[in-house]
Design a protein around this motif. Sequence first.
Motif, short mmCIF file in Angstrom:
data_model
loop_
_atom_site.label_atom_id
_atom_site.label_comp_id
_atom_site.label_asym_id
_atom_site.label_seq_id
_atom_site.Cartn_x
_atom_site.Cartn_y
_atom_site.Cartn_z
N GLY A 78 0.69 -1.20 0.04
CA GLY A 78 0.08 0.01 0.14
C GLY A 78 0.77 1.04 0.16
N ARG A 113 -0.47 -8.60 -4.13
CA ARG A 113 -0.76 -7.41 -3.66
C ARG A 113 0.16 -6.50 -4.21
NH1 ARG A 113 -2.10 -10.70 0.78
NH2 ARG A 113 -0.22 -10.23 1.78
N ALA A 117 -0.46 -3.34 -6.61
CA ALA A 117 -0.12 -1.91 -6.13
C ALA A 117 0.69 -1.31 -7.45
CB ALA A 117 0.64 -1.84 -5.05
#
Length: 287
Positions: A78, A113, A117
């Motif tokens: 993130g 993930r 991103a």
Amino acid sequence: MLTYAPQVLVPTWLGLVDDAAIFPPGNAPLHDAAAAHVARREEWWEAFVGPLVVKDTDVPLLRGTPARLTVVVTGGAGQLAGPAGLCRKLGIDLAGLEIALRDPDDLPGNARRVVAAVDAARTDGALDDDVPVFVELPQGDTTTGWLSAADEVAAAELRLKFRTGGLEAHLFPTARQLAGWIDAALDRETSFKCTAGLHQALRHRDPETGFEHHGFLNVLSATAHAFEGGTTEEVVALLDEKDDGRVITTAINTDIDAARRWFTSFGSCSVEEPLESLAATGILEDL
């Protein structure tokens, strides 16, 4: 102090060492490291050095720097887009991003993930399509989860990063572990970089710490041999070779240029020590 000065630096060695001066054990102050990095552009060997490697938290302090940066993301997926976008905003030349997988219980999911991103950052315009992203897989054996994470990285056309040393003995992978990582990268036609521990061309034991260090010339020769179809045992033997003469002779008779396509660079807190070490082998201009 560098004492060797050939007429030219052959392409084989271009960009081999990323400047990780701010990281242990060098721990150079950030602005001193950036200034020294830029000053090397006046040296005959400046092309030997790749980007300056910094942490994402350092980026705001380097506004307007003329140095090319590779930025290490210190958090999870993130936090990947933030430093990329900030480099764009501050006019910093971003050469690459590096991020480590942090979920050992679900490495493939963690890799997905990261891929998501990266895709989002490219779609949003924070990260240019031609900026490479290196994903650091954890040290250890190539388990099913490890290999599945490597699959995700390769499928997204990202790159791999392997940690080959550090401040503690357990951070130095065995020759067999490193051979497994190299084999996994080549099987997936995915390039990789290394970080830490590769300060010298030849395998050696550090007299102060007692740690056994891989030699970057060993790793280059082993990578070339693996690419040419060498067995795991042969690759392990090349990584483990401690006879300096044999390592140098093998490198001279190996297609190191082909290896550089896959083993693109390694980070080092000193960029002069690897060059001095390579020059001492006598092969800087032989390949």
